[in-house]
Scaffold this active site. Sequence first.
Site, PDB file in Angstrom:
ATOM      1  N   ASP A 199       0.816  -1.214   0.000  1.00  0.00           N
ATOM      2  CA  ASP A 199       0.000   0.000   0.000  1.00  0.00           C
ATOM      3  C   ASP A 199       0.848   1.263   0.000  1.00  0.00           C
ATOM      4  O   ASP A 199       0.424   2.317  -0.479  1.00  0.00           O
ATOM      5  CB  ASP A 199      -0.932  -0.005   1.225  1.00  0.00           C
ATOM      6  CG  ASP A 199      -1.678   1.305   1.391  1.00  0.00           C
ATOM      7  OD1 ASP A 199      -2.533   1.601   0.549  1.00  0.00           O
ATOM      8  OD2 ASP A 199      -1.399   2.041   2.355  1.00  0.00           O
ATOM      9  N   LEU A 280      -6.174   7.377   3.125  1.00  0.00           N
ATOM     10  CA  LEU A 280      -6.299   8.397   2.091  1.00  0.00           C
ATOM     11  C   LEU A 280      -5.135   8.400   1.113  1.00  0.00           C
ATOM     12  O   LEU A 280      -5.057   9.264   0.242  1.00  0.00           O
ATOM     13  CB  LEU A 280      -6.415   9.785   2.742  1.00  0.00           C
ATOM     14  CG  LEU A 280      -7.673  10.004   3.603  1.00  0.00           C
ATOM     15  CD1 LEU A 280      -7.596  11.339   4.316  1.00  0.00           C
ATOM     16  CD2 LEU A 280      -8.921   9.932   2.747  1.00  0.00           C
ATOM     17  N   ARG A 281      -4.218   7.426   1.274  1.00  0.00           N
ATOM     18  CA  ARG A 281      -3.052   7.402   0.405  1.00  0.00           C
ATOM     19  C   ARG A 281      -3.463   7.247  -1.066  1.00  0.00           C
ATOM     20  O   ARG A 281      -2.870   7.846  -1.955  1.00  0.00           O
ATOM     21  CB  ARG A 281      -2.087   6.296   0.831  1.00  0.00           C
ATOM     22  CG  ARG A 281      -0.716   6.417   0.195  1.00  0.00           C
ATOM     23  CD  ARG A 281       0.264   5.402   0.772  1.00  0.00           C
ATOM     24  NE  ARG A 281       0.789   5.821   2.047  1.00  0.00           N
ATOM     25  CZ  ARG A 281       0.726   5.119   3.159  1.00  0.00           C
ATOM     26  NH1 ARG A 281       0.115   3.955   3.156  1.00  0.00           N
ATOM     27  NH2 ARG A 281       1.241   5.567   4.270  1.00  0.00           N
ATOM     28  N   GLY A 282      -4.479   6.430  -1.325  1.00  0.00           N
ATOM     29  CA  GLY A 282      -4.942   6.229  -2.697  1.00  0.00           C
ATOM     30  C   GLY A 282      -5.436   7.518  -3.326  1.00  0.00           C
ATOM     31  O   GLY A 282      -5.133   7.819  -4.490  1.00  0.00           O
TER      32      GLY A 282
END
Length: 342
Positions: A199, A280-282
């Site tokens: 991720d 919220l990385r995506g």
Amino acid sequence: MFMNHFNRPIFPFTAIIGQEEMKLALLLNVIDPKIGGVMIMGDRGTGKSTAIRAVTNLLPKILVVKDDPFNLDPTSYFKNSNLSKSSKVMTELVSVPMVDLPLGATEDRVCGTIDLEKALTEGVKSFEPGLLAKANRGILYVDEINLLDDHLVDILLDSAASGWNTVEREGISIRHPARFVLVGSGNPEEGELRPQLLDRFGMHAEIKTVKNPVQRVRIVEQRSDFDKNPEECLVNHRLAQNELRMRISLAQQSLSTVGIDYTLRVKISEICSELNVDGLRGDIVTNRAAMALAAYEQEREVSVEHVRKIIKLCLRHRLRRDPLQSVDSSLKVDKVVHKVLG
């Protein structure tokens, strides 16, 4: 222009046939290193190492302080030393560093070591820089990263995200810049990275062995021609290489001026929410990658098409794995993208 320090020819990036996902992910990461690197998963012998060396060769040379172990530019050098800006230091233009991390590397080899004896007896912090120091302002490549110890992968990802490497031994701490694009590659047959680590890579490119016989012949011929006469191959691709080099440079310069409409940002977040992407990385990576692509295509505003081109690369490795479902993660992303973006 096309040779490394040892005058060894580097296969031109523009001569690589196919593998569009990998090439796009690499280009966007060198335009905006804050995307967070790329994980390339695919079969053996599909040109992963070749592409990474080739894209490094496209980057403009960087100004460094001569003989500095961290490849610091003069401005950073003065900030990290006691010298005043009026002091004179020798500088030089060098190629962007590309560091291969060997699979059997130890933590000391990666992070560097502190000479404790010298520190205790002479009171001097003596530091032997590691691969993270060498990779500063460049690209760090880890082949078969899925076979690397998870602890080392954690260190690499932490440094890539923060831009710093900290070495602590017996109460002595040394910190140095470690800003680099992390590129990992591996064969899925040998196992995936843990989801928590996967991720943290900005993008995920999947590459497969070409099945089309005609295209396979073209690839073999291209490589054979290069091996027989690399200089002629480089001359034949000089114009295309220079054009691509210029596009990358212009994109790096114009990136800060690229905008993304609020409505489109909401749609990106809606897609992430529909796919149950944790954190919220995506959302952040998709926004960054779309802006880098817009800059690469010399646009001032991110379009829906820019998002379509990059969103699978940014999200599919972040989806929760259900062992009972056989649906490919790319198809899941495609379905939700079509629903939200139309």
